[in-house]
Enzyme design. Structure first.
Site, PDB file in Angstrom:
ATOM      1  CB  ILE A 160      -0.978   0.009   1.195  1.00  0.00           C
ATOM      2  CG1 ILE A 160      -1.875   1.252   1.119  1.00  0.00           C
ATOM      3  CG2 ILE A 160      -0.260  -0.089   2.531  1.00  0.00           C
ATOM      4  CD1 ILE A 160      -3.065   1.207   2.068  1.00  0.00           C
ATOM      5  CG  PHE A 161       3.754   3.899  -2.251  1.00  0.00           C
ATOM      6  CD1 PHE A 161       4.708   4.145  -1.266  1.00  0.00           C
ATOM      7  CD2 PHE A 161       3.813   4.628  -3.426  1.00  0.00           C
ATOM      8  CE1 PHE A 161       5.694   5.105  -1.458  1.00  0.00           C
ATOM      9  CE2 PHE A 161       4.795   5.587  -3.625  1.00  0.00           C
ATOM     10  CZ  PHE A 161       5.743   5.825  -2.637  1.00  0.00           C
ATOM     11  NE  ARG A 168       2.626  14.813   5.883  1.00  0.00           N
ATOM     12  CZ  ARG A 168       3.600  14.141   5.251  1.00  0.00           C
ATOM     13  NH1 ARG A 168       3.907  12.919   5.629  1.00  0.00           N
ATOM     14  NH2 ARG A 168       4.256  14.689   4.254  1.00  0.00           N
ATOM     15  CE  LYS A 169      -2.220  17.663   1.454  1.00  0.00           C
ATOM     16  NZ  LYS A 169      -0.885  17.278   1.948  1.00  0.00           N
ATOM     17  N   GLY A 172      -4.478   7.560   2.133  1.00  0.00           N
ATOM     18  CA  GLY A 172      -4.116   6.214   2.555  1.00  0.00           C
ATOM     19  C   GLY A 172      -5.248   5.556   3.332  1.00  0.00           C
ATOM     20  CG  ASN A 201       5.512   9.582  10.819  1.00  0.00           C
ATOM     21  OD1 ASN A 201       5.414   9.949  11.986  1.00  0.00           O
ATOM     22  ND2 ASN A 201       6.291  10.179   9.938  1.00  0.00           N
ATOM     23  CE1 TYR A 206      -1.321   1.529   7.636  1.00  0.00           C
ATOM     24  CE2 TYR A 206       0.725   0.595   8.458  1.00  0.00           C
ATOM     25  CZ  TYR A 206      -0.031   1.080   7.414  1.00  0.00           C
ATOM     26  OH  TYR A 206       0.484   1.102   6.142  1.00  0.00           O
TER      27      TYR A 206
END
Length: 235
Positions: A160-161, A168-169, A172, A201, A206
């Site tokens: 996952i990328f 940070r929007k 993800g 981070n 998570y």
């Protein structure tokens, strides 16, 4: 004779407020099933992920090998084997579309400022019907696994990328929640993945999502020469 009533006071002049102008910027996102036409972008994303994870010495995939294994001839239906959700971004709304296996997820994101994407051209989407403004921003690659404890299938996330300028929007989280929703829809028992122990981070992110980190588990892996040597072991 009674005195005449005083005249009414003059009415206050109407106050006209200037029309408010929208502030900030809206970024539109779409998560859809990837196709073989998306492989060049998927290859570049996996390489960027290898750079971020400091694992480029293990990176051997090519666009051709990814196409042959992720989208082989007569490939099984999505979600029954290797599957990729692709994250696309645009400054304009996406038109709703249908897919027999998965309806794309659309969401607007209200930002203070537009995002400067230095790689916008090389990640321009090749999806059918996409305008020149649509950019690939990330992906999640997953496949079914099985929990004997739950007696239920699940999904395992291999990768996952999200590209750096779009982090940070909430994108993800959108990828993960889309996959979780698909697992729940199919009656699956869980979604699981691994995280590097130095990526504080990601671990915090998570945990805030409600994911359980299992520090007592370790990955065991046979690969390369070790795999071949064990395969040829005379038992």
């Amino acid at each position: 004779m009674a005195a005449a009533a005083p005249p009414p006071p003059p009415s206050a002049a109407a106050i006209t407020l200037p029309e408010s102008t929208p502030s900030g910027h809206t970024l539109f996102s779409r998560i859809r099933l990837a196709t073989v036409d998306d492989v060049p972008h998927i290859h570049k994303l996996i390489h960027q992920m290898a750079v971020f994870e400091r694992l480029t010495h293990l990176f051997q995939a090519t666009a051709d090998s990814l196409a042959a294994t992720l989208f082989p001839p007569n490939a099984p239906p999505p979600f029954t084997s290797f599957t990729v959700f692709l994250l696309e971004l645009s400054n304009s709304p996406f038109f709703p579309s249908q897919n027999p296996h998965f309806t794309p997820v659309l969401k607007p994101h209200h930002l203070d400022l537009p995002i400067a994407d230095p790689e916008k051209e090389i990640f321009r989407s090749s999806a059918a019907g996409a305008t020149g403004d649509v950019t690939v921003g990330g992906f999640v690659l997953f496949f079914p696994n099985y929990s004997s404890f739950l007696a239920k299938p699940g999904f395992y996330i291999e990768d996952i990328f999200v590209r750096e300028c779009y982090r940070r929007k909430g994108l993800g989280q959108m990828l993960l929640s889309t996959l979780a929703a698909q697992a729940a829809k199919m009656g699956y028992g869980r979604v699981e993945w691994v995280v590097l122990d130095w990526n504080a981070n990601a671990i915090k992110f998570y945990e805030q999502m409600g994911a359980e980190i299992l520090p007592e588990w370790r990955i065991c892996r046979l690969t390369g020469e070790s795999l071949q040597a064990y395969a040829n072991l005379n038992i």
